[in-house]
Write a protein that holds these residues in place. Structure first.
Motif, PDB file in Angstrom:
ATOM      1  N   THR A 204       0.841  -1.189   0.000  1.00 39.75           N
ATOM      2  CA  THR A 204       0.000   0.000   0.000  1.00 39.75           C
ATOM      3  C   THR A 204       0.883   1.249   0.000  1.00 39.75           C
ATOM      4  O   THR A 204       2.052   1.207   0.383  1.00 39.75           O
ATOM      5  CB  THR A 204      -0.922   0.085   1.241  1.00 39.75           C
ATOM      6  OG1 THR A 204      -0.152   0.449   2.391  1.00 39.75           O
ATOM      7  CG2 THR A 204      -1.641  -1.229   1.482  1.00 39.75           C
ATOM      8  N   ALA A 205       0.284   2.353  -0.426  1.00 37.46           N
ATOM      9  CA  ALA A 205       0.939   3.660  -0.334  1.00 37.46           C
ATOM     10  C   ALA A 205      -0.134   4.693  -0.012  1.00 37.46           C
ATOM     11  O   ALA A 205      -1.201   4.708  -0.632  1.00 37.46           O
ATOM     12  CB  ALA A 205       1.657   4.023  -1.627  1.00 37.46           C
ATOM     13  N   SER A 206       0.145   5.536   0.951  1.00 42.47           N
ATOM     14  CA  SER A 206      -0.821   6.521   1.422  1.00 42.47           C
ATOM     15  C   SER A 206      -0.494   7.902   0.887  1.00 42.47           C
ATOM     16  O   SER A 206       0.662   8.320   0.862  1.00 42.47           O
ATOM     17  CB  SER A 206      -0.839   6.560   2.955  1.00 42.47           C
ATOM     18  OG  SER A 206      -1.307   5.331   3.475  1.00 42.47           O
ATOM     19  N   THR A 207      -1.533   8.608   0.476  1.00 42.37           N
ATOM     20  CA  THR A 207      -1.411   9.961  -0.054  1.00 42.37           C
ATOM     21  C   THR A 207      -1.883  10.955   1.002  1.00 42.37           C
ATOM     22  O   THR A 207      -2.201  10.595   2.134  1.00 42.37           O
ATOM     23  CB  THR A 207      -2.264  10.115  -1.324  1.00 42.37           C
ATOM     24  OG1 THR A 207      -3.646  10.160  -0.952  1.00 42.37           O
ATOM     25  CG2 THR A 207      -2.045   8.957  -2.290  1.00 42.37           C
ATOM     26  N   MET A 208      -1.995  12.221   0.588  1.00 43.64           N
ATOM     27  CA  MET A 208      -2.626  13.234   1.421  1.00 43.64           C
ATOM     28  C   MET A 208      -3.940  13.701   0.797  1.00 43.64           C
ATOM     29  O   MET A 208      -4.464  14.752   1.154  1.00 43.64           O
ATOM     30  CB  MET A 208      -1.682  14.419   1.636  1.00 43.64           C
ATOM     31  CG  MET A 208      -0.446  14.074   2.461  1.00 43.64           C
ATOM     32  SD  MET A 208      -0.813  13.370   4.096  1.00 43.64           S
ATOM     33  CE  MET A 208      -1.659  14.731   4.870  1.00 43.64           C
ATOM     34  N   HIS A 209      -4.467  12.925  -0.153  1.00 38.15           N
ATOM     35  CA  HIS A 209      -5.775  13.240  -0.716  1.00 38.15           C
ATOM     36  C   HIS A 209      -6.854  12.934   0.313  1.00 38.15           C
ATOM     37  O   HIS A 209      -6.811  11.900   0.988  1.00 38.15           O
ATOM     38  CB  HIS A 209      -6.034  12.415  -1.977  1.00 38.15           C
ATOM     39  CG  HIS A 209      -5.080  12.698  -3.090  1.00 38.15           C
ATOM     40  ND1 HIS A 209      -4.781  13.973  -3.511  1.00 38.15           N
ATOM     41  CD2 HIS A 209      -4.350  11.868  -3.883  1.00 38.15           C
ATOM     42  CE1 HIS A 209      -3.914  13.928  -4.502  1.00 38.15           C
ATOM     43  NE2 HIS A 209      -3.631  12.662  -4.750  1.00 38.15           N
ATOM     44  N   ARG A 210      -7.819  13.809   0.431  1.00 42.30           N
ATOM     45  CA  ARG A 210      -8.920  13.594   1.356  1.00 42.30           C
ATOM     46  C   ARG A 210      -9.939  12.642   0.738  1.00 42.30           C
ATOM     47  O   ARG A 210     -10.171  12.662  -0.460  1.00 42.30           O
ATOM     48  CB  ARG A 210      -9.601  14.926   1.700  1.00 42.30           C
ATOM     49  CG  ARG A 210      -8.696  15.897   2.440  1.00 42.30           C
ATOM     50  CD  ARG A 210      -9.482  17.119   2.882  1.00 42.30           C
ATOM     51  NE  ARG A 210      -9.916  17.933   1.764  1.00 42.30           N
ATOM     52  CZ  ARG A 210      -9.243  18.967   1.273  1.00 42.30           C
ATOM     53  NH1 ARG A 210      -8.068  19.279   1.788  1.00 42.30           N
ATOM     54  NH2 ARG A 210      -9.735  19.681   0.276  1.00 42.30           N
ATOM     55  N   GLY A 211     -10.562  11.829   1.592  1.00 39.15           N
ATOM     56  CA  GLY A 211     -11.623  10.972   1.101  1.00 39.15           C
ATOM     57  C   GLY A 211     -11.661   9.623   1.789  1.00 39.15           C
ATOM     58  O   GLY A 211     -10.865   9.342   2.690  1.00 39.15           O
ATOM     59  N   ILE A 212     -12.587   8.804   1.342  1.00 39.56           N
ATOM     60  CA  ILE A 212     -12.787   7.459   1.869  1.00 39.56           C
ATOM     61  C   ILE A 212     -12.272   6.459   0.836  1.00 39.56           C
ATOM     62  O   ILE A 212     -12.298   6.736  -0.361  1.00 39.56           O
ATOM     63  CB  ILE A 212     -14.286   7.224   2.170  1.00 39.56           C
ATOM     64  CG1 ILE A 212     -14.475   6.075   3.160  1.00 39.56           C
ATOM     65  CG2 ILE A 212     -15.087   6.986   0.895  1.00 39.56           C
ATOM     66  CD1 ILE A 212     -14.189   6.470   4.570  1.00 39.56           C
ATOM     67  N   ASN A 213     -11.797   5.327   1.299  1.00 41.21           N
ATOM     68  CA  ASN A 213     -11.272   4.299   0.397  1.00 41.21           C
ATOM     69  C   ASN A 213     -12.333   3.221   0.191  1.00 41.21           C
ATOM     70  O   ASN A 213     -12.731   2.543   1.133  1.00 41.21           O
ATOM     71  CB  ASN A 213      -9.994   3.699   0.986  1.00 41.21           C
ATOM     72  CG  ASN A 213      -8.905   4.745   1.119  1.00 41.21           C
ATOM     73  OD1 ASN A 213      -8.316   5.174   0.138  1.00 41.21           O
ATOM     74  ND2 ASN A 213      -8.651   5.184   2.347  1.00 41.21           N
ATOM     75  N   ARG A 214     -12.760   3.099  -1.041  1.00 38.68           N
ATOM     76  CA  ARG A 214     -13.800   2.139  -1.387  1.00 38.68           C
ATOM     77  C   ARG A 214     -13.207   0.933  -2.121  1.00 38.68           C
ATOM     78  O   ARG A 214     -12.093   1.003  -2.640  1.00 38.68           O
ATOM     79  CB  ARG A 214     -14.865   2.808  -2.256  1.00 38.68           C
ATOM     80  CG  ARG A 214     -15.623   3.928  -1.553  1.00 38.68           C
ATOM     81  CD  ARG A 214     -16.636   4.563  -2.472  1.00 38.68           C
ATOM     82  NE  ARG A 214     -17.523   5.488  -1.768  1.00 38.68           N
ATOM     83  CZ  ARG A 214     -17.245   6.766  -1.535  1.00 38.68           C
ATOM     84  NH1 ARG A 214     -16.091   7.283  -1.967  1.00 38.68           N
ATOM     85  NH2 ARG A 214     -18.105   7.531  -0.873  1.00 38.68           N
ATOM     86  N   THR A 215     -13.943  -0.149  -2.169  1.00 41.15           N
ATOM     87  CA  THR A 215     -13.518  -1.329  -2.909  1.00 41.15           C
ATOM     88  C   THR A 215     -13.258  -0.951  -4.361  1.00 41.15           C
ATOM     89  O   THR A 215     -14.071  -0.278  -5.000  1.00 41.15           O
ATOM     90  CB  THR A 215     -14.607  -2.413  -2.852  1.00 41.15           C
ATOM     91  OG1 THR A 215     -14.867  -2.738  -1.487  1.00 41.15           O
ATOM     92  CG2 THR A 215     -14.167  -3.662  -3.601  1.00 41.15           C
ATOM     93  N   GLY A 216     -12.107  -1.344  -4.850  1.00 42.56           N
ATOM     94  CA  GLY A 216     -11.750  -1.014  -6.216  1.00 42.56           C
ATOM     95  C   GLY A 216     -10.783   0.143  -6.330  1.00 42.56           C
ATOM     96  O   GLY A 216     -10.132   0.313  -7.364  1.00 42.56           O
ATOM     97  N   ASN A 217     -10.669   0.973  -5.275  1.00 41.56           N
ATOM     98  CA  ASN A 217      -9.680   2.049  -5.290  1.00 41.56           C
ATOM     99  C   ASN A 217      -8.275   1.461  -5.225  1.00 41.56           C
ATOM    100  O   ASN A 217      -8.042   0.406  -4.636  1.00 41.56           O
ATOM    101  CB  ASN A 217      -9.893   2.988  -4.105  1.00 41.56           C
ATOM    102  CG  ASN A 217     -11.160   3.824  -4.219  1.00 41.56           C
ATOM    103  OD1 ASN A 217     -11.646   4.333  -3.227  1.00 41.56           O
ATOM    104  ND2 ASN A 217     -11.699   3.954  -5.423  1.00 41.56           N
ATOM    105  N   SER A 218      -7.321   2.164  -5.810  1.00 42.97           N
ATOM    106  CA  SER A 218      -5.940   1.691  -5.819  1.00 42.97           C
ATOM    107  C   SER A 218      -5.350   1.663  -4.412  1.00 42.97           C
ATOM    108  O   SER A 218      -5.463   2.632  -3.655  1.00 42.97           O
ATOM    109  CB  SER A 218      -5.088   2.614  -6.704  1.00 42.97           C
ATOM    110  OG  SER A 218      -3.714   2.286  -6.568  1.00 42.97           O
ATOM    111  N   LEU A 219      -4.707   0.561  -4.073  1.00 43.94           N
ATOM    112  CA  LEU A 219      -4.010   0.452  -2.785  1.00 43.94           C
ATOM    113  C   LEU A 219      -2.748   1.306  -2.748  1.00 43.94           C
ATOM    114  O   LEU A 219      -2.166   1.498  -1.681  1.00 43.94           O
ATOM    115  CB  LEU A 219      -3.657  -1.012  -2.505  1.00 43.94           C
ATOM    116  CG  LEU A 219      -4.819  -1.933  -2.158  1.00 43.94           C
ATOM    117  CD1 LEU A 219      -4.332  -3.371  -2.043  1.00 43.94           C
ATOM    118  CD2 LEU A 219      -5.493  -1.502  -0.863  1.00 43.94           C
ATOM    119  N   LEU A 220      -2.316   1.792  -3.900  1.00 38.58           N
ATOM    120  CA  LEU A 220      -1.119   2.639  -3.941  1.00 38.58           C
ATOM    121  C   LEU A 220      -1.461   4.126  -3.990  1.00 38.58           C
ATOM    122  O   LEU A 220      -0.567   4.967  -4.157  1.00 38.58           O
ATOM    123  CB  LEU A 220      -0.247   2.257  -5.148  1.00 38.58           C
ATOM    124  CG  LEU A 220       0.280   0.821  -5.122  1.00 38.58           C
ATOM    125  CD1 LEU A 220       1.118   0.533  -6.354  1.00 38.58           C
ATOM    126  CD2 LEU A 220       1.097   0.562  -3.852  1.00 38.58           C
TER     127      LEU A 220
END
Length: 243
Positions: A204-220
């Motif tokens: 995984t890689a975490s950004t500073m974009h705001r939001g929720i992580n849903r199924t299908g979103n990139s883990l990177l």
């Protein structure tokens, strides 16, 4: 309801968090100095306690960034490995049954956050090896945050590759653990950066974009909400008084 630009308390985020996997991002658990350049990097320990205890009371389980398929789970992340994470945050976390991941700057362990001084901010003490081991012994995790905390998109491909791959290897060699999670310094990255992170073997890689992580979103490209104090505006005063 329009969401704030940052996370301060659960109430406005309750419905949003039910739509996917939330991740919160913390930096310094300390009161900001009077002339702090970026006060949003600081959170007073009493407010950190309120936030963590509220999530625990709501029934959230505290998981690592890849465990997003658990129901009512949340990931607590810290960037940079500040000493106050251990001294001020860890006791609160232990009380609440909270576990978190700390993204470490591999070449700055036991030193100071010199990249902040270069940006005009305040350099602070970072955990040394023994202190990181104490963090791990409490049941927490660590991830990589490069070797020196550069803006990756501004480096050559070779330089960015070295920062990413070497940080993983150095932390694995130093602590004898598999390092599978990464966070982009300053939230700065591009498509080439993502490819380098994937090639290095991070899950995984975490950004500073705001939001929720849903199924299908990139883990990177995991989104995170910055956790901080509530802005002292008239609107927020009315919200806190009347909901």
């Amino acid at each position: 309801m329009t969401l704030p630009n940052y996370y301060s308390r659960l109430s406005p985020f309750r419905e949003h968090f039910s739509e996917g996997f939330p991740i919160l991002c913390y930096h310094k658990i300390a009161a900001p100095p009077p002339h702090a350049r970026i006060k949003g990097l600081y959170l007073e320990p009493s407010l950190f306690r309120q936030q963590i205890q509220e999530l625990a009371a709501e029934g959230f389980s505290f998981v690592s960034p890849e465990e997003r398929h658990q129901s009512k789970a949340i990931a607590i992340t810290f960037d940079d490995g500040f000493l106050n994470n251990l001294e001020a945050a860890l006791p609160v976390m232990k009380e609440a049954g909270c576990r978190a991941i700390n993204f470490l700057v591999a070449d700055r362990i036991g030193k100071r956050s010199d990249w902040e001084a270069r940006e005009g901010g305040e350099a602070d003490s970072l955990m040394d090896e023994a202190q990181v081991r104490e963090w791990l012994a409490a049941g927490n995790w660590i991830g990589a945050h490069t070797c020196t905390h550069p803006r990756l998109s501004q480096l050559s491909r070779a330089q960015a590759k070295e920062e990413i791959q070497a940080s993983k290897k150095k932390l694995e060699d130093q602590f004898g653990l598999r390092i599978e999670h990464f966070a982009y310094p300053f939230g700065d990255y591009n498509q080439e950066t993502i490819e380098l992170v994937q090639d290095a073997g991070f899950r995984t890689a975490s950004t500073m974009h705001r939001g929720i992580n849903r199924t299908g979103n990139s883990l990177l490209e995991l989104a995170r909400w910055t956790a901080r104090y509530e802005s002292r505006t008239l609107r927020n005063l009315f919200r806190s008084l009347f909901g």
